[in-house]
Design an enzyme around this catalytic site. Structure first.
Site, PDB file in Angstrom:
ATOM      1  N   ALA A  44       0.839  -1.203   0.000  1.00  0.00           N
ATOM      2  CA  ALA A  44       0.000   0.000   0.000  1.00  0.00           C
ATOM      3  C   ALA A  44       0.877   1.257   0.000  1.00  0.00           C
ATOM      4  CB  ALA A  44      -0.913   0.000   1.217  1.00  0.00           C
ATOM      5  N   TYR A  46       3.954   1.456  -1.090  1.00  0.00           N
ATOM      6  CA  TYR A  46       4.596   1.512  -2.407  1.00  0.00           C
ATOM      7  C   TYR A  46       3.642   2.153  -3.423  1.00  0.00           C
ATOM      8  CZ  TYR A  46       7.105  -0.130  -6.600  1.00  0.00           C
ATOM      9  OH  TYR A  46       7.768  -0.191  -7.802  1.00  0.00           O
ATOM     10  N   ASP A  47       2.381   1.695  -3.407  1.00  0.00           N
ATOM     11  CA  ASP A  47       1.378   2.219  -4.345  1.00  0.00           C
ATOM     12  C   ASP A  47       1.149   3.713  -4.128  1.00  0.00           C
ATOM     13  OD1 ASP A  47       1.122  -0.260  -5.411  1.00  0.00           O
ATOM     14  OD2 ASP A  47      -0.734  -0.775  -4.351  1.00  0.00           O
ATOM     15  N   SER A  92      23.810 -21.082 -28.037  1.00  0.00           N
ATOM     16  CA  SER A  92      22.913 -22.060 -27.420  1.00  0.00           C
ATOM     17  C   SER A  92      23.800 -23.133 -26.798  1.00  0.00           C
ATOM     18  CB  SER A  92      21.979 -22.650 -28.455  1.00  0.00           C
ATOM     19  OG  SER A  92      22.731 -23.199 -29.497  1.00  0.00           O
ATOM     20  N   GLU A 124      24.480 -24.014 -12.588  1.00  0.00           N
ATOM     21  CA  GLU A 124      23.308 -23.144 -12.477  1.00  0.00           C
ATOM     22  C   GLU A 124      22.049 -23.931 -12.814  1.00  0.00           C
ATOM     23  OE1 GLU A 124      24.163 -20.067 -15.358  1.00  0.00           O
ATOM     24  OE2 GLU A 124      26.079 -19.588 -14.405  1.00  0.00           O
ATOM     25  N   LYS A 126      18.914 -24.702 -14.821  1.00  0.00           N
ATOM     26  CA  LYS A 126      18.599 -24.292 -16.198  1.00  0.00           C
ATOM     27  C   LYS A 126      17.142 -23.854 -16.256  1.00  0.00           C
ATOM     28  CE  LYS A 126      18.951 -25.588 -20.990  1.00  0.00           C
ATOM     29  NZ  LYS A 126      17.543 -25.382 -21.322  1.00  0.00           N
ATOM     30  N   ASP A 128      13.686 -22.521 -17.793  1.00  0.00           N
ATOM     31  CA  ASP A 128      13.048 -22.843 -19.063  1.00  0.00           C
ATOM     32  C   ASP A 128      12.202 -21.663 -19.525  1.00  0.00           C
ATOM     33  OD1 ASP A 128      12.434 -24.328 -21.209  1.00  0.00           O
ATOM     34  OD2 ASP A 128      10.955 -25.598 -20.214  1.00  0.00           O
ATOM     35  N   ARG A 147      16.970 -13.557 -28.365  1.00  0.00           N
ATOM     36  CA  ARG A 147      18.134 -14.253 -28.896  1.00  0.00           C
ATOM     37  C   ARG A 147      18.043 -14.379 -30.430  1.00  0.00           C
ATOM     38  NH1 ARG A 147      19.172 -19.409 -30.286  1.00  0.00           N
ATOM     39  NH2 ARG A 147      21.355 -19.933 -30.281  1.00  0.00           N
ATOM     40  N   GLU A 184      17.573 -15.162 -18.699  1.00  0.00           N
ATOM     41  CA  GLU A 184      16.357 -15.864 -19.094  1.00  0.00           C
ATOM     42  C   GLU A 184      15.138 -15.116 -18.558  1.00  0.00           C
ATOM     43  OE1 GLU A 184      17.376 -18.398 -20.843  1.00  0.00           O
ATOM     44  OE2 GLU A 184      15.659 -19.757 -21.069  1.00  0.00           O
ATOM     45  N   TYR A 236      22.426 -14.537 -16.313  1.00  0.00           N
ATOM     46  CA  TYR A 236      23.427 -15.603 -16.127  1.00  0.00           C
ATOM     47  C   TYR A 236      24.706 -15.401 -16.926  1.00  0.00           C
ATOM     48  CZ  TYR A 236      20.867 -17.355 -20.227  1.00  0.00           C
ATOM     49  OH  TYR A 236      20.245 -17.472 -21.439  1.00  0.00           O
ATOM     50  N   LYS A 300      29.260 -24.597 -16.233  1.00  0.00           N
ATOM     51  CA  LYS A 300      30.146 -23.675 -16.954  1.00  0.00           C
ATOM     52  C   LYS A 300      31.546 -23.706 -16.365  1.00  0.00           C
ATOM     53  CE  LYS A 300      26.366 -20.600 -18.122  1.00  0.00           C
ATOM     54  NZ  LYS A 300      25.649 -19.364 -17.868  1.00  0.00           N
ATOM     55  N   LYS A 324      20.241 -32.135 -19.019  1.00  0.00           N
ATOM     56  CA  LYS A 324      18.780 -32.143 -18.909  1.00  0.00           C
ATOM     57  C   LYS A 324      18.316 -33.133 -17.848  1.00  0.00           C
ATOM     58  CE  LYS A 324      17.479 -29.339 -22.232  1.00  0.00           C
ATOM     59  NZ  LYS A 324      16.504 -29.679 -23.215  1.00  0.00           N
ATOM     60  N   CYS A 418     -14.527 -38.899 -42.360  1.00  0.00           N
ATOM     61  CA  CYS A 418     -13.697 -37.797 -41.867  1.00  0.00           C
ATOM     62  C   CYS A 418     -14.494 -36.939 -40.880  1.00  0.00           C
ATOM     63  CB  CYS A 418     -13.234 -36.951 -43.048  1.00  0.00           C
ATOM     64  SG  CYS A 418     -12.450 -35.416 -42.551  1.00  0.00           S
ATOM     65  N   CYS A 421     -15.193 -33.363 -42.653  1.00  0.00           N
ATOM     66  CA  CYS A 421     -16.045 -33.131 -43.822  1.00  0.00           C
ATOM     67  C   CYS A 421     -17.011 -34.278 -44.097  1.00  0.00           C
ATOM     68  CB  CYS A 421     -15.192 -32.855 -45.054  1.00  0.00           C
ATOM     69  SG  CYS A 421     -14.297 -34.309 -45.620  1.00  0.00           S
ATOM     70  N   CYS A 442      -8.391 -38.953 -45.067  1.00  0.00           N
ATOM     71  CA  CYS A 442      -9.556 -38.397 -45.739  1.00  0.00           C
ATOM     72  C   CYS A 442      -9.113 -38.062 -47.156  1.00  0.00           C
ATOM     73  CB  CYS A 442     -10.018 -37.132 -45.004  1.00  0.00           C
ATOM     74  SG  CYS A 442     -11.156 -36.150 -45.978  1.00  0.00           S
ATOM     75  N   CYS A 447     -11.351 -31.049 -48.388  1.00  0.00           N
ATOM     76  CA  CYS A 447     -11.665 -31.121 -46.952  1.00  0.00           C
ATOM     77  C   CYS A 447     -11.145 -29.862 -46.253  1.00  0.00           C
ATOM     78  CB  CYS A 447     -11.022 -32.369 -46.352  1.00  0.00           C
ATOM     79  SG  CYS A 447     -11.107 -32.409 -44.556  1.00  0.00           S
TER      80      CYS A 447
HETATM   81  C1  9MJ Z   1      19.519 -20.970 -18.396  1.00  0.00           C
HETATM   82  N1  9MJ Z   1      18.670 -21.210 -19.401  1.00  0.00           N
HETATM   83  O1  9MJ Z   1      19.145 -20.973 -17.240  1.00  0.00           O
HETATM   84  C2  9MJ Z   1      22.652 -20.291 -19.851  1.00  0.00           C
HETATM   85  N2  9MJ Z   1      20.891 -20.709 -18.724  1.00  0.00           N
HETATM   86  O2  9MJ Z   1      24.796 -19.734 -20.814  1.00  0.00           O
HETATM   87  C3  9MJ Z   1      21.909 -20.510 -17.851  1.00  0.00           C
HETATM   88  N3  9MJ Z   1      21.359 -20.561 -19.964  1.00  0.00           N
HETATM   89  C4  9MJ Z   1      23.528 -20.040 -20.967  1.00  0.00           C
HETATM   90  N4  9MJ Z   1      23.017 -20.254 -18.550  1.00  0.00           N
HETATM   91  C5  9MJ Z   1      25.340 -19.560 -22.035  1.00  0.00           C
HETATM   92  N5  9MJ Z   1      21.812 -20.578 -16.519  1.00  0.00           N
HETATM   93  C6  9MJ Z   1      24.373 -19.771 -22.968  1.00  0.00           C
HETATM   94  C7  9MJ Z   1      23.216 -20.074 -22.283  1.00  0.00           C
END
Ligand code: 9MJ
Length: 695
Positions: A44, A46-47, A92, A124, A126, A128, A147, A184, A236, A300, A324, A418, A421, A442, A447
């Protein structure tokens, strides 16, 4: 405007001082809340401060600034994203799936650096989401970009400014004059659920997973939409720096943190290989409790000088790898089995599932591929099943939990007509050395379901690449009767498009312009876009390079088509019959009359001299980029054949590692000995990033 001289009343001077103070305080509290998770004041309060600042900036528009915390509401509205070239490529990561892969990665690093002692790693989680680059000049955020293909991305500065964990101004005076950081952008699990719940209430389509939601939120031309999405950014790494900062990756992250960036708190520095393996296990065990999705761990080499020596190969660094996590499974129930109609008329059964969270993502449907797959797994309506999701791969039904059967389950039956159609379907098994499929199709060429898919394919990135023509618009264009074939696309007018729901004057004009831009197209992409069965990008490329132009290709007898390495009889028949069909010829003709210009391609024979025509080659030793089968295909595609033993008629011996006795035999006979890279050079192709790319 912060530096503009203020000359008028002392009241204005006081207002300006107050504005600066509010900005500083709001930036500080924003950082405490969104980066450090450690707020000092209530929401509050902050607002209230934000309201006061907004009101001052309204009263004195000359005070407004892009760096103000009020700028985060995202007011800018773009027509399109501009593109920008990254100063340094955004790489990548190579993937690893097992402990063995990581041990091999560590060995490769040591071998490359000729170091025997332990390498120091930083590991680290990863995340997504989507990789984004931020550029700061003199401590101010001046540009943010996606990217893209690694070299060129899209400028999304206005959208990124709305993300609270992204500092608009850096704290430290020590920040280099130009600082590029990478990280990310993602959405936490809770934020994702809230967002989808809201969309459900508003009858809007739901996002399949947090990653898609983050991507969709960043790709908004109206930054105020992005501002309403719960995006977070973790940093990162760095790109270009105008001044030296440090020799250690971990130290770099610490410095970035003190400048105001959000760094993932689970990052672990100073690990040897064994500690890396332990940390992976720990992270894997805890991942479901994390507030955000991670799909693995990034390892890394910490020393930036060693990173520099290791360098990059194609588009990925040698100094990092992504390990992964295995797929996550869950059990749920099959409510029903729907049937979808694809581009070539193939009917695909899809399981409609009781929604279930698989590693934080709600799964409610899964493709069952074809009738045989349903039979093989014996999936019945009402069955309890295991579903699995690996990374961002489409969820799949792994198997039925037969112990849970009650006897009331209903076996699936493929329809005889099908579902789109109503035409009768054709059940066909095609078998050949290169293609084998059981297809229920089909056969109605008109179609609507097929037409929609055909149009989507025709307009897709790797075909005509028509910006703005996606699935939804393809559906609308077919349903409204504007398109009866993809050739009609080139006759669409802005006036016709404006009649469609949710299509404004400007979008209609933009689409017509985008279509016009795509009229010139290389022959391979044109061929791919036609959607001929079995003609994927690779086959389209082979055909385009073999025959150079459409006229020549259209008039080839089926035998000539089947004679090309990499084509085979089923594909040849499919291409031949496509061009024999007068309807298809008309469609092609109409596109040419409407100004489509096919750019011819250099012929492979003239380009590479079909270098191994009639020649015999022998392979020996371990190859790095290919399996034996892949190398054989490659040689055959350049006109050669591969033989098992050395003789006087052998043209080349391709020697990999540990070549064995064939090498000696070849030397004795004076046969040319080449390695893998010379082989690729002779054929005129570059090494794939990853051996799985050549099948
Ligand atoms: C992710 N996706 O968390 C890298 N990444 O480093 C981390 N991706 C990255 N590092 C170099 N923690 C290319 C991508």
């Amino acid at each position: 405007m912060e530096n503009s001289p203020l000359d008028s009343t002392s009241e204005m001077d006081a207002a300006y001082q107050r504005t600066l103070w509010l900005r500083r305080e709001l930036h500080r509290h924003n950082h405490l809340y969104h980066v450090l998770d450690n707020p000092e004041i209530s929401d509050a309060e902050y607002d209230r401060m934000m309201q006061e600042l907004l009101s001052l900036e309204n009263t004195y528009p000359q005070f407004q600034s892009a760096d103000s915390p009020t700028a985060r509401v995202g007011s800018s509205m773009l027509d399109a994203f501009e593109s920008t070239q990254h100063s340094l490529p955004m790489l990548s990561l190579d993937n690893a799936f097992s402990e063995q892969d990581i041990i091999e990665f560590d060995s490769r690093v040591k071998k490359y650096l000729q170091i025997q002692s332990d390498i120091v790693y930083t590991a680290e989680p990863k995340l997504d989401g989507l990789a984004v680059e931020l550029v700061y000049e003199e401590g101010k955020l001046t540009m943010a970009s996606t990217r893209g293909d690694g070299l060129t991305g899209e400028v999304i500065t206005a959208n990124i400014r709305t993300i609270r964990s992204v500092p608009l101004l850096l704290h430290a005076d020590a920040a280099p004059a130009r600082l590029e950081v990478r990280g990310e952008v993602f959405i936490e699990k809770k934020g994702f659920q809230r967002l989808n719940h809201m969309r459900m209430m508003e009858n809007q389509p739901l996002f399949a997973n947090p990653r898609n939601a983050a991507a969709g939120s960043l790709r908004q031309l109206d930054a105020s939409v992005t501002a309403s999405r719960p995006l977070v950014m973790n940093i990162y790494g760095v790109g270009y720096l105008s001044e030296f900062i440090t020799h250690s990756h971990w130290d770099m992250l610490c410095r970035l943190k003190s400048m105001g960036f959000k760094i993932n708190p689970l990052i672990r520095p100073h690990l040897n290989l064994h500690q890396v393996l332990d940390f992976y296990r720990e992270l894997g065990e805890n991942r479901s409790q994390l507030p955000y999705e991670i799909d693995g761990m990034v390892i890394k080499v910490d020393d930036l000088r060693l990173q520099e020596s290791l360098g990059i190969k194609s588009r990925s660094p040698r100094w990092a790898i992504a390990w992964k996590f295995p797929a996550i499974q869950a059990t749920t129930r099959v409510i029903s089995i729907d049937v979808q109609v694809g581009r070539t008329g193939v009917l695909t059964p899809v399981a409609i599932l009781e929604p279930v969270s698989v590693g934080g993502v709600t799964v409610s449907r899964a493709t069952l591929h074809n009738e045989e797959e349903v039979e093989r797994k014996d999936i019945r309506i009402s069955d309890t099943v295991f579903v699995e999701r690996a990374g961002d791969v489409i969820p799949k039904v792994v198997k039925v939990v037969t112990e849970k059967r009650t006897g009331n389950e209903i076996p699936f039956q493929m329809p005889t007509t099908c579902p789109a159609c109503g035409s009768l379907v054709n059940r066909l098994r095609l078998e050949a050395s290169d293609v084998s499929e059981v297809a229920v199709r089909c056969v109605n060429t008109r179609c609507p379901a097929q037409l929609k898919e055909n149009i989507r394919h025709f307009a897709s990135k790797t075909a005509f690449d028509i910006d703005g023509l996606g699935s939804r618009l393809a559906d609308q264009l077919v349903e409204s009767g504007l398109l009866k074939s993809y050739a009609d696309i080139f006759q669409l007018t802005a006036e016709q498009l404006e009649q469609l729901d949710r299509m404004g004057k400007k979008s209609a004009k933009n689409l017509v312009a985008a279509i016009s831009k795509c009229r010139q197209i290389p022959f391979n992409r044109f061929l791919y876009g036609l959607g001929i069965r079995h003609v994927g990008e690779n086959t389209a490329d082979i055909l385009a390079r073999k025959w150079g132009n459409l006229d020549t290709l259209m008039n080839q007898p089926v035998e000539a088509l089947a004679d090309i390495a990499g084509i085979g009889p089923v594909i040849a028949e499919s291409i031949y019959s496509f061009f024999q069909n007068s309807g298809n010829r008309d469609v092609v003709q109409r596109m040419l009359e409407d100004g489509v210009q096919i750019l011819s391609m250099p012929l492979s024979e003239t380009e590479t001299g079909n270098i191994f025509n009639g020649k015999s080659l022998v392979l020996t030793g371990t190859l790095h980029h290919f399996t034996r089968t892949q190398a054989k295909k490659l040689i055959e595609s350049a006109g050669g054949k591969v033989s098992g033993s050395i003789s006087r008629s052998t043209a080349y011996l391709v020697a990999g590692d540990a070549p064995g006795s064939k090498l000696e035999a070849a030397r004795k006979l004076g046969i040319d000995i080449i390695d893998e890279s010379r082989l690729l050079e002779l054929i005129g192709v570059s090494a794939p990033d990853d051996s799985s790319t050549l099948q």
